[in-house]
Design an enzyme around this catalytic site. Structure first.
Site, mmCIF file in Angstrom:
data_model
loop_
_atom_site.group_PDB
_atom_site.id
_atom_site.type_symbol
_atom_site.label_atom_id
_atom_site.label_comp_id
_atom_site.label_asym_id
_atom_site.label_seq_id
_atom_site.Cartn_x
_atom_site.Cartn_y
_atom_site.Cartn_z
ATOM 1 N N GLU A 86 0.802 -1.221 0.000
ATOM 2 C CA GLU A 86 0.000 0.000 0.000
ATOM 3 C C GLU A 86 0.836 1.272 0.000
ATOM 4 O O GLU A 86 0.301 2.365 -0.161
ATOM 5 C CB GLU A 86 -0.931 0.008 1.225
ATOM 6 C CG GLU A 86 -2.095 -0.965 1.130
ATOM 7 C CD GLU A 86 -3.003 -0.670 -0.062
ATOM 8 O OE1 GLU A 86 -3.355 0.507 -0.253
ATOM 9 O OE2 GLU A 86 -3.341 -1.600 -0.792
ATOM 10 N N GLU A 117 9.801 -21.990 6.016
ATOM 11 C CA GLU A 117 10.366 -21.181 7.099
ATOM 12 C C GLU A 117 11.603 -21.820 7.734
ATOM 13 O O GLU A 117 12.343 -21.158 8.466
ATOM 14 C CB GLU A 117 9.313 -20.928 8.177
ATOM 15 C CG GLU A 117 8.877 -22.155 8.927
ATOM 16 C CD GLU A 117 7.787 -21.851 9.943
ATOM 17 O OE1 GLU A 117 7.990 -22.167 11.118
ATOM 18 O OE2 GLU A 117 6.749 -21.289 9.552
#
Length: 302
Positions: A86, A117
């Site tokens: 954003e 991960e």
């Protein structure tokens, strides 16, 4: 409460004032259980920690532009990614300035990539692709703070002289050993045990908002609480640009819309044209002179 504090803080003249006002109560509270019993503190940042955070966010300024680079690794969800995605439309920055990298790649936003991960090899690969330098700040995000992926990212970042921040919810996180600064949000046990996408993920998203927003405020991407570098790429944002210019200049929206259409919806230039009756070329010159910081231009024209 965080959003309310942030809105109140944005008009402050500088980031130091923002930090004092934003954390005046020294905590953010959230519900302690699904039944909505007593509220508990889940995040606390002392003033000394605020100063550390600001010191570890690299902002590089020159006559042409201001540059902020924040690399995220091991993001827990697509909501965390919004802190990066954003920034371009909201603050008018390059997509490369704030990047979101998730272990397992973009596919991991839709599907669980088991084992990603734990992969050191994947961390090395992603790190090379990001081309991180000494001008960057790396924020490694992990609820447990012990995943191999983020640990390797931090080690590589330090070797490249980048500033490093560890964002975790575990006081005993191994990440602390490899970070210049550790932000630990003690959210406690999840309502569904081990499901860190819930309280831990939400709390981490709040911290990411503060990091990215605070940095953008500091490099002049806002004026008071207005997003004056907004990129109006759709009807909603074009309408917002018109309202921003109208509110700052106190001029009718029909006039501000006409000016914005004529300058390709450059909010800052439109504000200067209407508020001080300068030409579009002069507005560009003034903004260039002051690195795009509207407040400084106002001070010169007073």
């Amino acid at each position: 409460r965080l959003c309310r504090r942030l809105r109140q803080a944005i008009p402050a003249k500088n980031v130091n004032h923002i930090a004092r006002r934003q954390h005046g109560e020294n905590s953010i509270r959230t519900a302690s259980s699904a039944k909505g019993q007593h509220f508990r503190r889940v995040f606390s940042m002392r003033r000394s920690e605020q100063q550390n955070v600001k010191q570890h966010i690299r902002i590089e300024e020159n006559p042409h532009r201001s540059y902020f680079s924040l690399k995220y690794s091991h993001l827990r969800s697509s909501y965390d990614f919004s802190a990066a995605s954003e920034c371009p439309p909201t603050f008018g920055v390059s997509p490369d300035m704030v990047q979101g990298i998730i272990a397992g790649g973009d596919k991991a936003l839709r599907y669980a990539i088991e084992g990603a991960e734990d992969s050191i090899e994947l961390a090395i690969k992603d790190f090379k692709l990001c081309k991180i330098t000494s001008n960057d700040t790396v924020v490694a995000i992990s609820a447990s703070g012990n995943a191999n992926y983020v640990l390797e990212i931090l080690k590589l970042a330090q070797k490249n002289s980048a500033k490093t921040i560890a964002l975790t919810c575990n006081k005993q996180a191994k990440m602390k050993e490899y970070a210049d600064l550790t932000v630990c949000i003690e959210t406690g046990a999840e309502v569904i045990s081990g499901s860190t996408r819930m309280k831990a993920g939400t709390a981490q998203k709040m911290v990411l908002n503060m990091l990215s927003t605070g940095a953008m405020v500091k490099i002049g991407k806002t004026y008071k609480n207005f997003m004056v570098d907004v990129k109006p790429t759709n009807i909603k944002l074009k309408d917002r640009a018109v309202r921003i210019v109208s509110e700052i200049t106190k001029i009718n929206q029909n006039i501000t819309e006409h000016i914005l259409k004529s300058n390709n919806y450059n909010v800052k230039e439109a504000i200067l044209q209407l508020k001080y009756s300068v030409s579009n070329e002069k507005a560009k010159e003034l903004l260039y002179k002051h690195n795009g910081i509207l407040r400084k231009v106002f001070e010169e024209l007073k």
